[in-house]
Scaffold this motif. Sequence first.
Motif, PDB file in Angstrom:
ATOM      1  N   GLN A  54       0.824  -1.203   0.000  1.00  6.91           N
ATOM      2  CA  GLN A  54       0.000   0.000   0.000  1.00  6.91           C
ATOM      3  C   GLN A  54       0.859   1.254   0.000  1.00  6.91           C
ATOM      4  O   GLN A  54       0.397   2.329  -0.347  1.00  6.91           O
ATOM      5  N   GLU A  78     -17.045   7.978  -0.618  1.00  2.00           N
ATOM      6  CA  GLU A  78     -15.670   8.239  -0.211  1.00  2.00           C
ATOM      7  C   GLU A  78     -15.633   8.946   1.133  1.00  2.00           C
ATOM      8  O   GLU A  78     -16.416   9.865   1.380  1.00  2.00           O
ATOM      9  N   CYS A 103      -2.575   0.355   8.014  1.00  2.00           N
ATOM     10  CA  CYS A 103      -2.890  -0.861   7.274  1.00  2.00           C
ATOM     11  C   CYS A 103      -2.810  -2.055   8.219  1.00  2.00           C
ATOM     12  O   CYS A 103      -2.353  -1.939   9.356  1.00  2.00           O
ATOM     13  N   LEU A 131      -7.067  -2.071   5.229  1.00  2.00           N
ATOM     14  CA  LEU A 131      -7.643  -1.426   6.411  1.00  2.00           C
ATOM     15  C   LEU A 131      -7.263  -2.241   7.645  1.00  2.00           C
ATOM     16  O   LEU A 131      -6.889  -3.414   7.541  1.00  2.00           O
ATOM     17  N   TYR A 158     -12.273  10.876   9.358  1.00  2.00           N
ATOM     18  CA  TYR A 158     -12.474  10.818   7.906  1.00  2.00           C
ATOM     19  C   TYR A 158     -13.830  11.442   7.590  1.00  2.00           C
ATOM     20  O   TYR A 158     -14.848  11.056   8.165  1.00  2.00           O
ATOM     21  N   ASP A 208      -5.593  10.670   2.363  1.00  2.00           N
ATOM     22  CA  ASP A 208      -6.008   9.268   2.321  1.00  2.00           C
ATOM     23  C   ASP A 208      -7.484   9.206   1.969  1.00  2.00           C
ATOM     24  O   ASP A 208      -8.275  10.073   2.381  1.00  2.00           O
ATOM     25  N   VAL A 262     -10.714   6.443   1.919  1.00  2.00           N
ATOM     26  CA  VAL A 262     -11.310   5.151   2.250  1.00  2.00           C
ATOM     27  C   VAL A 262     -12.642   5.051   1.508  1.00  2.00           C
ATOM     28  O   VAL A 262     -13.391   6.030   1.411  1.00  2.00           O
ATOM     29  N   TYR A 290     -15.823  -2.440   0.577  1.00  2.00           N
ATOM     30  CA  TYR A 290     -14.994  -1.513   1.340  1.00  2.00           C
ATOM     31  C   TYR A 290     -13.575  -1.578   0.781  1.00  2.00           C
ATOM     32  O   TYR A 290     -13.149  -2.606   0.248  1.00  2.00           O
ATOM     33  N   ARG A 296      -9.793   1.058  -0.312  1.00  2.00           N
ATOM     34  CA  ARG A 296      -8.900   2.185  -0.121  1.00  2.00           C
ATOM     35  C   ARG A 296      -8.275   2.564  -1.459  1.00  2.00           C
ATOM     36  O   ARG A 296      -8.192   1.738  -2.369  1.00  2.00           O
ATOM     37  N   ARG A 323      -4.784   3.682  -3.249  1.00  2.00           N
ATOM     38  CA  ARG A 323      -3.340   3.771  -3.046  1.00  2.00           C
ATOM     39  C   ARG A 323      -2.874   5.128  -3.597  1.00  2.00           C
ATOM     40  O   ARG A 323      -2.969   5.381  -4.795  1.00  2.00           O
ATOM     41  N   GLN A 324      -2.373   5.968  -2.712  1.00  2.00           N
ATOM     42  CA  GLN A 324      -2.096   7.347  -3.093  1.00  2.00           C
ATOM     43  C   GLN A 324      -0.935   7.470  -4.073  1.00  2.00           C
ATOM     44  O   GLN A 324      -0.898   8.405  -4.862  1.00  2.00           O
TER      45      GLN A 324
END
Length: 566
Positions: free
Chosen positions: A216, A379, A391, A423, A442, A493, A495, A514, A516, A518-519
Amino acid sequence: MLLSLPQELVENVLFHYACADDDGRTCSLRPLELTCRALRRVILLSNDLAARVFRAKFATSRHAGMERLTAAEWRYQLALYEGALACVQKRPVIDGNSSHSQNMAGETMSFEELLWKLYVMCHDDDESGANRLQLNSVGTYDWIQDLILNRLNDHSANGWPADNTTNTLLLWIFWFLTTKERIHLEPPNISDAIVKLILPFVPGRRQPFLLPLSSQVVLSRRRLNQIHYLSVDTPHGSFPKYRQNLSKWNHVFFGRRMNLTEPLITIAAKLCYFDSHDLPPTRAQAGPNVAGRGGGTRIGCSFSRAEWERLRNCGDPWQGAPHTNIYTPGTMSGLWVGRMSIPVEPRLAEILSTPELNPAMSEMFLGMITAPMYMRIEELVSRCGAPVLPCTTRSAPVIDTDGDEDEDMLRSTFDDGMFNAFLPNGFMFRDRRDGLKEPYTYQRLPVAHDSETCLGCVAREEETTRRMMDGSLESDGDDLCREVLPPCTGVQDVVLRGTTDSRHAQAWNDYTYYGRVRQWDGMITLMRIGGPTSLFLYGYITGDGRGLVGNWRIGTGEVGLPSYEA
């Protein structure tokens, strides 16, 4: 007579001469340059002529800072594009060294260089479709199609087509120029031949990622000595494949050079395969393992900002800022409609266990079926500087490469929680209007972003300064072509959570999602819960930002080993 007019009128005459046909190619001003020195000076010294011609014939709205370009830079890019189009008109063939064509400066272009120029033209196209129009004016689609039909299997190994730069660019350009009309008019034998050629890229033999799925975060340099412990040998090479340095192209853009990373061939192949194989009756079914926001992806649509940023910033997974803002917050929000392609497991297992391509490879051989997908995604975002959800991290230990290591242990521990969508263990969503509560805050979108106080903007400026100091970034203040980092969005970030609308659940099962984002490269990861087994879905935003293309994989088992995936 012409030169007796004021220079502004002379330039206006030259402009209308160059752009006499609204839809066709530019008429070259080179012959007029050779008539006399006075006219040559007007053409070469004009601050506006080349820019007017370029804006009339090519797209210009996708880059900032173009108003600061000089006349020479406009002329350079105009000549570069026109030279590439002139090469296509000559129908060059692949010979491994040269395209046997020349640009407007008389310089010979390699075949790969020509494809890169055409690919960037596709990327630069905007809502006007000006670049697409110019590419079509020289028959680029027919030429690319002919190359795919006759040369895609060049350099194949064990029957499998090569995953190389030439094939990758051919498929991306082909997809960009594909239209519904062309598919309708395509002879069945041509369509069938394209399907057979592209099909080997579609099953799960090649995974479409820039950074391995189990990671991640950006990999550290110290793990370079560990990668041989963290991969297994398969009939198709090491798995997972850790790229120490992705192939790069040093592209010239308005007289400046920029490094571009080679795009992923599997994403292009999936798009081309389904476009050529089965034109969907509606936009709600427009891709392989594709979900389209608000009704699916369009055939022949433009590239997204995220795809360009990946080309610019994701060339080396072993270095760089961990948060590069490739993903634009809000892209995944809403209803996604698409389909999944599912081959029968024994056939896929045969592919993964046998190095040679079975000559009988076909949709019938794979037992391919298609299942619809409906998911409504929401989001939740974390603002820069706030605590970030961890993570389910089980990172590999530092390895003494001279020692005797337990490779099975290393493979089982090198995982950031892929099958929990990265997560934390035991993490659960609760229905709260304002998203997640402390200690990890968030929020739902939109999120206010003040660049003066945003810690992400500060970090971006520090990273830009660092790269300028080490020479990886030009420091001349040119926002157009230097390797600037993507703009900060104020979000560090993202989610994802989602459900199936009740009317879709009644027909196709009720699923919960559910995941995430990856930036580093904007890869979307989702766990789908419900039905006989859970699935791990991953892919990238494509097209004009409304398409999601990737793979699905059984959500159980060992993350470091090949699995039932397509």
